[in-house]
Design a protein around this motif. Sequence first.
Motif, PDB file in Angstrom:
ATOM      1  N   GLY A 108      57.166  58.706  19.955  1.00 31.70           N
ATOM      2  CA  GLY A 108      57.458  57.817  21.061  1.00 31.70           C
ATOM      3  C   GLY A 108      57.727  58.517  22.377  1.00 31.70           C
ATOM      4  O   GLY A 108      57.985  59.721  22.428  1.00 31.70           O
ATOM      5  N   LEU A 109      57.690  57.719  23.458  1.00 34.51           N
ATOM      6  CA  LEU A 109      57.893  58.256  24.801  1.00 34.51           C
ATOM      7  C   LEU A 109      59.299  58.818  24.969  1.00 34.51           C
ATOM      8  O   LEU A 109      59.490  59.857  25.590  1.00 34.51           O
ATOM      9  CB  LEU A 109      57.623  57.169  25.840  1.00 34.51           C
ATOM     10  N   GLY A 110      60.284  58.125  24.393  1.00 36.38           N
ATOM     11  CA  GLY A 110      61.652  58.627  24.490  1.00 36.38           C
ATOM     12  C   GLY A 110      61.798  59.994  23.856  1.00 36.38           C
ATOM     13  O   GLY A 110      62.457  60.887  24.400  1.00 36.38           O
ATOM     14  N   ILE A 214      70.390  60.719  30.487  1.00 35.43           N
ATOM     15  CA  ILE A 214      69.402  60.041  29.644  1.00 35.43           C
ATOM     16  C   ILE A 214      69.160  60.818  28.359  1.00 35.43           C
ATOM     17  O   ILE A 214      68.873  60.231  27.304  1.00 35.43           O
ATOM     18  CB  ILE A 214      68.075  59.825  30.421  1.00 35.43           C
ATOM     19  N   PHE A 215      69.309  62.145  28.395  1.00 35.12           N
ATOM     20  CA  PHE A 215      69.076  62.955  27.192  1.00 35.12           C
ATOM     21  C   PHE A 215      70.116  62.660  26.118  1.00 35.12           C
ATOM     22  O   PHE A 215      69.781  62.499  24.936  1.00 35.12           O
ATOM     23  CB  PHE A 215      69.075  64.444  27.541  1.00 35.12           C
ATOM     24  N   GLU A 216      71.371  62.583  26.523  1.00 39.18           N
ATOM     25  CA  GLU A 216      72.435  62.270  25.564  1.00 39.18           C
ATOM     26  C   GLU A 216      72.227  60.880  24.970  1.00 39.18           C
ATOM     27  O   GLU A 216      72.432  60.661  23.766  1.00 39.18           O
ATOM     28  CB  GLU A 216      73.797  62.345  26.256  1.00 39.18           C
ATOM     29  N   THR A 221      69.791  57.317  20.346  1.00 41.73           N
ATOM     30  CA  THR A 221      68.982  56.099  20.285  1.00 41.73           C
ATOM     31  C   THR A 221      68.219  56.052  18.962  1.00 41.73           C
ATOM     32  O   THR A 221      67.443  56.963  18.660  1.00 41.73           O
ATOM     33  CB  THR A 221      67.979  56.054  21.451  1.00 41.73           C
ATOM     34  N   PRO A 222      68.405  55.022  18.141  1.00 46.42           N
ATOM     35  CA  PRO A 222      67.684  54.951  16.867  1.00 46.42           C
ATOM     36  C   PRO A 222      66.209  54.653  17.079  1.00 46.42           C
ATOM     37  O   PRO A 222      65.814  54.064  18.097  1.00 46.42           O
ATOM     38  CB  PRO A 222      68.372  53.794  16.144  1.00 46.42           C
ATOM     39  N   ALA A 223      65.419  55.085  16.129  1.00 47.59           N
ATOM     40  CA  ALA A 223      63.989  54.794  16.183  1.00 47.59           C
ATOM     41  C   ALA A 223      63.770  53.294  16.022  1.00 47.59           C
ATOM     42  O   ALA A 223      64.470  52.622  15.260  1.00 47.59           O
ATOM     43  CB  ALA A 223      63.256  55.562  15.093  1.00 47.59           C
ATOM     44  N   GLY A 224      62.805  52.776  16.737  1.00 43.82           N
ATOM     45  CA  GLY A 224      62.487  51.357  16.664  1.00 43.82           C
ATOM     46  C   GLY A 224      61.214  51.122  15.870  1.00 43.82           C
ATOM     47  O   GLY A 224      60.935  51.821  14.884  1.00 43.82           O
ATOM     48  N   ALA A 225      60.419  50.153  16.333  1.00 41.55           N
ATOM     49  CA  ALA A 225      59.172  49.813  15.645  1.00 41.55           C
ATOM     50  C   ALA A 225      58.256  51.029  15.557  1.00 41.55           C
ATOM     51  O   ALA A 225      58.113  51.777  16.526  1.00 41.55           O
ATOM     52  CB  ALA A 225      58.475  48.674  16.393  1.00 41.55           C
ATOM     53  N   ILE A 229      61.043  56.490  19.131  1.00 38.62           N
ATOM     54  CA  ILE A 229      62.217  56.413  19.994  1.00 38.62           C
ATOM     55  C   ILE A 229      61.738  55.959  21.371  1.00 38.62           C
ATOM     56  O   ILE A 229      60.938  56.637  22.014  1.00 38.62           O
ATOM     57  CB  ILE A 229      62.916  57.780  20.092  1.00 38.62           C
ATOM     58  N   GLN A 230      62.206  54.805  21.796  1.00 39.80           N
ATOM     59  CA  GLN A 230      61.715  54.202  23.034  1.00 39.80           C
ATOM     60  C   GLN A 230      62.558  54.626  24.229  1.00 39.80           C
ATOM     61  O   GLN A 230      63.784  54.516  24.212  1.00 39.80           O
ATOM     62  CB  GLN A 230      61.733  52.671  22.915  1.00 39.80           C
ATOM     63  N   LEU A 231      61.903  55.092  25.272  1.00 37.51           N
ATOM     64  CA  LEU A 231      62.593  55.409  26.514  1.00 37.51           C
ATOM     65  C   LEU A 231      63.244  54.152  27.085  1.00 37.51           C
ATOM     66  O   LEU A 231      64.337  54.208  27.669  1.00 37.51           O
ATOM     67  CB  LEU A 231      61.607  56.003  27.523  1.00 37.51           C
ATOM     68  N   THR A 232      62.582  53.004  26.906  1.00 34.88           N
ATOM     69  CA  THR A 232      63.123  51.737  27.388  1.00 34.88           C
ATOM     70  C   THR A 232      64.514  51.471  26.829  1.00 34.88           C
ATOM     71  O   THR A 232      65.409  51.000  27.550  1.00 34.88           O
ATOM     72  CB  THR A 232      62.179  50.581  26.997  1.00 34.88           C
ATOM     73  N   ASP A 233      64.736  51.765  25.546  1.00 33.46           N
ATOM     74  CA  ASP A 233      66.040  51.511  24.924  1.00 33.46           C
ATOM     75  C   ASP A 233      67.137  52.347  25.582  1.00 33.46           C
ATOM     76  O   ASP A 233      68.264  51.880  25.765  1.00 33.46           O
ATOM     77  CB  ASP A 233      65.977  51.812  23.429  1.00 33.46           C
ATOM     78  N   ALA A 234      66.807  53.582  25.933  1.00 32.76           N
ATOM     79  CA  ALA A 234      67.798  54.449  26.574  1.00 32.76           C
ATOM     80  C   ALA A 234      68.087  53.992  28.003  1.00 32.76           C
ATOM     81  O   ALA A 234      69.246  53.987  28.442  1.00 32.76           O
ATOM     82  CB  ALA A 234      67.306  55.892  26.561  1.00 32.76           C
TER      83      ALA A 234
END
Length: 294
Positions: A108-110, A214-216, A221-225, A229-234
């Motif tokens: 993922g992008l995150g 954002i790194f922390e 941030t848990p993995a999603g679909a 790991i989505q950058l959006t979630d962070a």
Amino acid sequence: MSIRKAVLPVAGLGTRVLPASKVVPKELLPLVDKPTLQYIVEEAVAAGIDEIIFVTSASKRSIEDHFDIFKELEQALERKGKRKELEELRRIRTMATYASVRQPEALGLGHAVLCAKKLVGDEPFVVMLGDDLVDPATPCLPRMIEIHEQYGGSVLSLFSVPEHEISRFGIVAVEETEPGSTTVKVNHMVEKPAVEEAPSDLAVAGRYVLTPDIFEILERTPAGAGGEIQLTDAIEVQAQEGRCYGLKFGGFGGIRYDTGTPLGLLTTSIAYALKRSDIAPALREYMRQALTEG
């Protein structure tokens, strides 16, 4: 603190433009006679960025090579007296400092952004996605950096999308910072929502100014679909804490190009060719003839 570094996640497989991207990274597919990625690097440099960090994969060595020295080619150009071409090659490799880090898995992008943590360090930075190009005549990064300097948070580039495209993007809920301003405060983000669940029609384009916390956030941030790991979630965490802003890019007068599909790559190449005085007249004539014959 001035923003000096840009992270360019380029580890993806480029499946939407296969088979062209089987061997050649999609980021190196040309727009006229220049790789797509080079336009993005030039955009960063024009905004005052002097260090480019590529997040690559095992199949993307040619990206690093494009921005590195090629002695044999430079020597051949010098022998043949091709000064213009030689100067261009030297400009490409000297216009910024380049570094790279591998993303070992497509998570993922995150995760790709997180891979750049050690190279970025404890300072704000820019993230630029390879599928999104911004017309050099209407840049958004300088204004985004100004917004960061004014408010201190992360900043997103936003544009309005038609209803049928909402589920392709991260969509935000915003409030005005002042009446009529193109700068907004981002309160909420949803990654690829259904139309009925979307908080607005404002989508996140491929430009981000991010604060180093954002790194922390990404690390927890848990993995999603799809296990990504989505950058959006962070960024949503920052938005909930009141530390995220946006630039409504369409309202700012900017022109955005999407090169992530065959049609997008083709139309963007035509648009860029039409800006070239050495190519545009002949291209316009060809297009007139083709349309007439068609």
